[in-house]
Design a protein around this motif. Structure first.
Motif, PDB file in Angstrom:
ATOM      1  N   TYR A  21       1.008  -1.270   0.144  1.00  0.00           N
ATOM      2  CA  TYR A  21       0.120  -0.130  -0.099  1.00  0.00           C
ATOM      3  C   TYR A  21       0.971   1.199  -0.120  1.00  0.00           C
ATOM      4  N   ASN A  22       0.572   2.027  -1.042  1.00  0.00           N
ATOM      5  CA  ASN A  22       1.331   3.384  -1.055  1.00  0.00           C
ATOM      6  C   ASN A  22       0.383   4.635  -1.059  1.00  0.00           C
ATOM      7  N   PRO A  23       0.558   5.413  -0.358  1.00  0.00           N
ATOM      8  CA  PRO A  23      -0.346   6.492  -0.359  1.00  0.00           C
ATOM      9  C   PRO A  23      -0.127   7.544  -1.585  1.00  0.00           C
ATOM     10  N   ALA A  24      -0.838   8.437  -1.745  1.00  0.00           N
ATOM     11  CA  ALA A  24      -0.712   9.440  -2.782  1.00  0.00           C
ATOM     12  C   ALA A  24       0.698  10.220  -2.542  1.00  0.00           C
ATOM     13  N   TYR A  25       1.353  10.722  -3.610  1.00  0.00           N
ATOM     14  CA  TYR A  25       2.802  11.041  -3.191  1.00  0.00           C
ATOM     15  C   TYR A  25       2.563  12.635  -2.494  1.00  0.00           C
ATOM     16  N   MET A  26       1.272  13.166  -2.540  1.00  0.00           N
ATOM     17  CA  MET A  26       1.089  14.353  -1.871  1.00  0.00           C
ATOM     18  C   MET A  26       0.764  14.285  -0.469  1.00  0.00           C
ATOM     19  N   ALA A  27       0.429  13.088  -0.110  1.00  0.00           N
ATOM     20  CA  ALA A  27      -0.179  12.869   1.230  1.00  0.00           C
ATOM     21  C   ALA A  27       0.864  13.029   2.421  1.00  0.00           C
ATOM     22  N   ASP A  28       0.500  13.422   3.397  1.00  0.00           N
ATOM     23  CA  ASP A  28       1.385  13.519   4.667  1.00  0.00           C
ATOM     24  C   ASP A  28       1.080  12.500   5.521  1.00  0.00           C
ATOM     25  N   VAL A  29       1.896  11.569   5.911  1.00  0.00           N
ATOM     26  CA  VAL A  29       1.812  10.339   6.663  1.00  0.00           C
ATOM     27  C   VAL A  29       2.254  10.840   8.233  1.00  0.00           C
ATOM     28  N   LYS A  30       1.355  10.743   9.181  1.00  0.00           N
ATOM     29  CA  LYS A  30       1.492  11.059  10.628  1.00  0.00           C
ATOM     30  C   LYS A  30       1.040  10.134  11.443  1.00  0.00           C
ATOM     31  N   PRO A  31       1.883   9.823  12.573  1.00  0.00           N
ATOM     32  CA  PRO A  31       1.684   8.908  13.578  1.00  0.00           C
ATOM     33  C   PRO A  31       0.297   9.304  14.130  1.00  0.00           C
ATOM     34  N   LEU A  32      -0.248   8.012  14.932  1.00  0.00           N
ATOM     35  CA  LEU A  32      -1.449   7.746  15.605  1.00  0.00           C
ATOM     36  C   LEU A  32      -0.822   8.519  17.138  1.00  0.00           C
ATOM     37  N   ILE A  33      -1.764   9.384  17.721  1.00  0.00           N
ATOM     38  CA  ILE A  33      -1.252   9.784  18.750  1.00  0.00           C
ATOM     39  C   ILE A  33      -2.346   9.642  19.939  1.00  0.00           C
ATOM     40  N   GLY A  34      -2.054   9.080  21.246  1.00  0.00           N
ATOM     41  CA  GLY A  34      -3.125   8.783  22.203  1.00  0.00           C
ATOM     42  C   GLY A  34      -2.487   7.586  23.014  1.00  0.00           C
ATOM     43  N   ASP A  35      -3.137   7.594  24.185  1.00  0.00           N
ATOM     44  CA  ASP A  35      -2.854   6.465  24.923  1.00  0.00           C
ATOM     45  C   ASP A  35      -3.442   4.900  24.619  1.00  0.00           C
ATOM     46  N   HIS A  36      -2.712   4.481  23.664  1.00  0.00           N
ATOM     47  CA  HIS A  36      -2.885   3.236  23.006  1.00  0.00           C
ATOM     48  C   HIS A  36      -1.670   2.252  22.850  1.00  0.00           C
TER      49      HIS A  36
END
Length: 89
Positions: A21-36
């Protein structure tokens, strides 16, 4: 390929099918944040858990920039190939 491990079962056959799976080249990939917690610790310790405690562990990565840097590393010796670990906070 990402660091991974397989726990084989001697009494059953094992089949695998790759999935990419590769997102679109303009996509920003960011981490999930939370208490998980996650069962994938990304190659850190051997506890099998990754606890974020409400804080991001990685910077936001633009997928196109990341892929471009990886591609450039395939054709030029820049000393080190860019890895996701380079974006660790």
């Amino acid at each position: 390929a990402p660091l991974h491990r397989v726990q084989a079962n001697a009494s059953h056959e094992r089949y695998s099918a790759p999935f990419f799976y590769n997102p679109a080249y303009m996509a920003d990939v960011k981490p999930l944040i939370g208490d998980h917690t996650s069962s994938d610790n990304g190659g850190g310790d051997d506890s099998g858990e990754c606890k974020t405690n409400g804080k991001a562990l990685y910077k936001v990565v633009n997928w196109g920039d990341f892929r471009r840097k990886r591609f450039e590393g395939d054709f030029a010796d820049v000393g080190v190939e860019v890895q996701i670990s380079h974006y660790r906070i």
